[in-house]
Design a protein around this motif. Structure first.
Motif, mmCIF file in Angstrom:
data_model
loop_
_atom_site.group_PDB
_atom_site.id
_atom_site.type_symbol
_atom_site.label_atom_id
_atom_site.label_comp_id
_atom_site.label_asym_id
_atom_site.label_seq_id
_atom_site.Cartn_x
_atom_site.Cartn_y
_atom_site.Cartn_z
ATOM 1 N N ASN A 360 -13.643 2.288 -1.781
ATOM 2 C CA ASN A 360 -14.582 1.374 -1.677
ATOM 3 C C ASN A 360 -13.871 -0.108 -1.712
ATOM 4 O OD1 ASN A 360 -16.426 3.052 -0.760
ATOM 5 N ND2 ASN A 360 -17.619 3.509 -2.836
ATOM 6 N N ARG A 361 -13.214 -0.167 -3.102
ATOM 7 C CA ARG A 361 -12.539 -1.378 -3.351
ATOM 8 C C ARG A 361 -11.676 -1.823 -2.353
ATOM 9 N NH1 ARG A 361 -9.623 -1.494 -9.189
ATOM 10 N NH2 ARG A 361 -7.893 -0.394 -8.098
ATOM 11 N N LEU A 362 -10.786 -0.992 -1.525
ATOM 12 C CA LEU A 362 -9.987 -1.122 -0.592
ATOM 13 C C LEU A 362 -10.672 -1.779 0.875
ATOM 14 C CD1 LEU A 362 -7.479 1.806 -0.696
ATOM 15 C CD2 LEU A 362 -6.938 -0.465 -1.151
ATOM 16 N N ASN A 363 -12.115 -0.875 0.960
ATOM 17 C CA ASN A 363 -12.780 -1.266 2.010
ATOM 18 C C ASN A 363 -13.177 -2.774 1.769
ATOM 19 O OD1 ASN A 363 -12.775 0.932 3.667
ATOM 20 N ND2 ASN A 363 -14.085 2.074 2.237
ATOM 21 N N THR A 364 -13.749 -2.900 0.791
ATOM 22 C CA THR A 364 -14.010 -4.499 0.468
ATOM 23 C C THR A 364 -12.971 -5.523 0.767
ATOM 24 O OG1 THR A 364 -15.627 -3.704 -1.147
ATOM 25 C CG2 THR A 364 -15.122 -5.992 -1.158
ATOM 26 N N GLN A 365 -12.020 -5.226 0.080
ATOM 27 C CA GLN A 365 -10.589 -5.986 0.303
ATOM 28 C C GLN A 365 -10.223 -6.066 1.748
ATOM 29 O OE1 GLN A 365 -7.166 -4.681 -2.002
ATOM 30 N NE2 GLN A 365 -5.855 -6.431 -1.122
ATOM 31 N N TYR A 366 -10.160 -5.246 2.481
ATOM 32 C CA TYR A 366 -9.692 -5.273 4.139
ATOM 33 C C TYR A 366 -10.872 -5.323 4.993
ATOM 34 C CZ TYR A 366 -5.321 -4.545 1.827
ATOM 35 O OH TYR A 366 -3.966 -4.512 0.927
ATOM 36 N N VAL A 395 -2.261 7.514 -4.501
ATOM 37 C CA VAL A 395 -2.486 8.398 -3.418
ATOM 38 C C VAL A 395 -3.687 7.890 -2.464
ATOM 39 C CG1 VAL A 395 -3.559 10.688 -3.034
ATOM 40 C CG2 VAL A 395 -1.671 10.639 -4.706
ATOM 41 N N VAL A 396 -4.679 7.318 -3.325
ATOM 42 C CA VAL A 396 -5.960 6.742 -2.385
ATOM 43 C C VAL A 396 -5.421 5.604 -1.365
ATOM 44 C CG1 VAL A 396 -7.948 5.556 -2.351
ATOM 45 C CG2 VAL A 396 -7.580 7.272 -4.180
ATOM 46 N N GLU A 397 -4.439 4.934 -2.068
ATOM 47 C CA GLU A 397 -4.066 3.575 -1.034
ATOM 48 C C GLU A 397 -3.194 4.201 -0.035
ATOM 49 O OE1 GLU A 397 -1.923 0.840 -4.131
ATOM 50 O OE2 GLU A 397 -3.904 0.232 -4.662
ATOM 51 N N ARG A 398 -2.200 5.081 -0.269
ATOM 52 C CA ARG A 398 -1.235 5.758 0.825
ATOM 53 C C ARG A 398 -2.038 6.451 1.633
ATOM 54 N NH1 ARG A 398 2.600 10.609 -0.941
ATOM 55 N NH2 ARG A 398 3.270 9.108 -2.375
ATOM 56 N N MET A 399 -3.329 7.169 1.404
ATOM 57 C CA MET A 399 -4.046 7.895 2.156
ATOM 58 C C MET A 399 -4.612 6.761 3.162
ATOM 59 S SD MET A 399 -5.597 11.179 0.509
ATOM 60 C CE MET A 399 -6.484 10.373 -0.594
ATOM 61 N N TYR A 400 -5.365 5.649 2.562
ATOM 62 C CA TYR A 400 -5.814 4.620 3.242
ATOM 63 C C TYR A 400 -5.172 4.003 4.421
ATOM 64 C CZ TYR A 400 -8.278 0.310 3.993
ATOM 65 O OH TYR A 400 -8.810 -1.035 4.572
ATOM 66 N N ALA A 401 -3.867 3.899 4.083
ATOM 67 C CA ALA A 401 -2.906 3.302 4.731
ATOM 68 C C ALA A 401 -2.748 4.023 6.042
ATOM 69 C CB ALA A 401 -1.425 3.015 4.282
ATOM 70 N N TYR A 402 -2.757 5.215 5.941
ATOM 71 C CA TYR A 402 -2.389 6.322 7.174
ATOM 72 C C TYR A 402 -3.812 6.668 7.841
ATOM 73 C CZ TYR A 402 2.423 6.538 5.795
ATOM 74 O OH TYR A 402 3.976 6.066 5.480
#
Length: 484
Positions: A360-366, A395-402
């Protein structure tokens, strides 16, 4: 050439220069003629090779170089008809050739002695020995450490100027019994001014706990200063922690500099990796705890300070005390209150909550709406997480990127996680190929969990750093991103 003919002025000067280089250099020099016969060798080289039958310099001159050093590559430089040179680092040629056991490596420079009229006349080798190489390497390493440290300090200052840390209990995600107990301890100790020692494995969030204690205390409006004791070169430690007055030493700032302790006055200082603090600094920190004052480098009198100390480590300090690398009196001063931060494997029920929180933090950021697909959270929960929360974030950041189409599927889960669970999915290939694949994934995961710090990664995996380097090279993992 007639050896009895007097040398001209220039030739005489050249002769003296040559003799001075050979006699006074700390490097080894060896010269052979076009037939491979040794025509000169300096005393430095002779002393380093004195294990070879106890030969003296006068005995060696006239020998074929391969009879003296069977592994010598110098003859290769006389079998060409053009000038060539070569530099390489090689392991010691053989125990019997180097009587000093410290001499593990040599840097050898070889070159053809070439005359445009007569062609190849011979070859010369210059050898730098281990002790010289290590001394130079240590000097360069010290400069690099200082540059890296100040670069990181600049990054931290830049980040701090952009946002004020507001980590609190709400930032510690989880509802398991283990993390609930930790949160309860934070609430209890926050209102007190006692020193706190935070214990836990790498990546468990010890800094987050320290920040939560500070922000729940009466000191929350004061500064929260962080210092990583393992990241500071020993030469800089005292000035960074205690500060210095103007002109205290060569290179000091004209106005002097406040140390981290003085910067934290009225607030909290967080000493991370306290187990790596040099012994000399431990005695000085103990005095700060006892006297509540700081001795500034170059200062004429101590400065009183009002600061709370929170320290953290993943080391067993009791073992460090037994090994005489940590002071027992300092340990008892720091360990007034001890908080244990549980490893992620001790709070498996929190893994889905944490994964969702970081996503969710990544979703908010991007400004995206990516979500986890079926079975992904099950795979995450079933994994052992040796790198703890830090590894989970990576790992979450890597999965999010792909992720594709806004969904993280099992195909995006790193190989190690899938093969580290109870429900193993074996890939095709020979046993050695699969073992190689698993080892490479373990190395990558461990490196990421330790932010590509090779020293911490090697300690984390329980191997020597040189072994880690060899395995990284074997698996094609670049060292450029690491702190070598």
């Amino acid at each position: 050439m007639d050896e009895n003919r007097p040398l001209g002025p220039d030739q005489e000067m050249i002769s003296y220069i040559y003799k001075a280089i050979m006699d006074w250099s700390g490097d080894g020099f060896l010269v052979i003629d076009e037939n491979g016969k040794i025509i000169d060798i300096n005393q430095t080289y002779v002393l380093k090779l004195e294990g070879t039958n106890g030969l003296k310099r006068e005995d060696i001159i006239g020998m074929n170089v391969l009879d003296y050093i069977p592994t010598s590559l110098l003859p290769d430089f006389i079998h060409v008809n053009k000038p060539i040179h070569d530099v390489d680092v090689q392991q010691k040629i053989a125990d019997k050739f180097l009587n000093n056991t410290k001499e593990q490596y040599l840097i050898s420079t070889r070159a053809t002695i070439y005359s445009p009229k007569r062609g190849v006349l011979g070859a010369v080798a210059q050898v730098k020995f281990y002790d010289q190489v290590i001394r130079l390497n240590n000097q360069l390493k010290q400069v690099k450490q200082e540059l890296d440290y100040y670069k990181n300090e600049l990054i931290h200052v830049s980040k701090s100027s952009q946002k004020t840390p507001n980590d609190s209990l709400t930032s510690i995600v989880g509802t398991s019994d283990a993390i609930t107990l930790t949160k309860g301890e934070i609430v209890k100790v926050a209102s007190m001014d006692f020193s706190v020692l935070v214990l836990g494995e790498t990546g468990t969030g010890k800094e987050l706990v320290a920040a939560a204690i500070h922000n729940a205390s009466s000191r929350k409006n004061g500064p929260f200063i962080k210092l990583n004791c393992s990241a500071i070169p020993a030469e800089l430690f005292e000035s960074e922690l205690f500060g210095y007055e103007a002109g205290a030493f060569t290179g000091a700032l004209k106005k002097g500099k406040k140390g981290k302790l003085e910067q934290a006055n009225g607030g909290t200082i967080f000493l991370d990796e306290i187990g790596d603090m040099p012994m000399s600094m431990q005695a000085k920190l103990l005095r700060v705890l006892q006297e509540r004052e700081v001795d500034v480098v170059g200062g004429s009198k101590p400065k009183p300070i009002d600061v709370r100390i929170i320290s953290a480590t993943n080391k067993d300090l009791q073992t460090c005390i037994k090994n005489k690398t940590f002071r027992s009196d300092l340990y008892f001063r720091l360990n007034v209150i001890c908080i244990h931060v549980p490893a992620l494997r001790e709070r498996k029920g929190d893994i889905p909550l944490l994964a969702e929180y970081f996503l969710n933090r990544l979703n908010t950021q991007y400004q995206t709406n990516t979500r986890f697909g079926n079975m992904v959270l099950d795979l995450l929960e079933d994994y052992g997480w040796p790198g703890n929360v830090r590894e989970l974030i990576n790992v979450v950041e890597r999965m999010y990127a792909y992720a594709e189409a806004g969904i993280i599927e099992t195909i995006h889960v790193p190989f190690l996680l899938q093969h580290g669970t109870h429900n193993r999915h074996f890939s095709k290939g020979t046993l050695n190929e699969q073992m190689d694949h698993v080892e490479r994934s373990i190395l990558l995961t461990a490196l990421e969990a330790n932010q590509y710090n090779c020293k911490r990664t090697a300690d984390f995996l329980g191997i020597h750093r040189s072994t880690l380097y060899k395995k990284m090279d074997h698996h094609g993992i670049s060292r450029l991103a690491s702190d070598l």
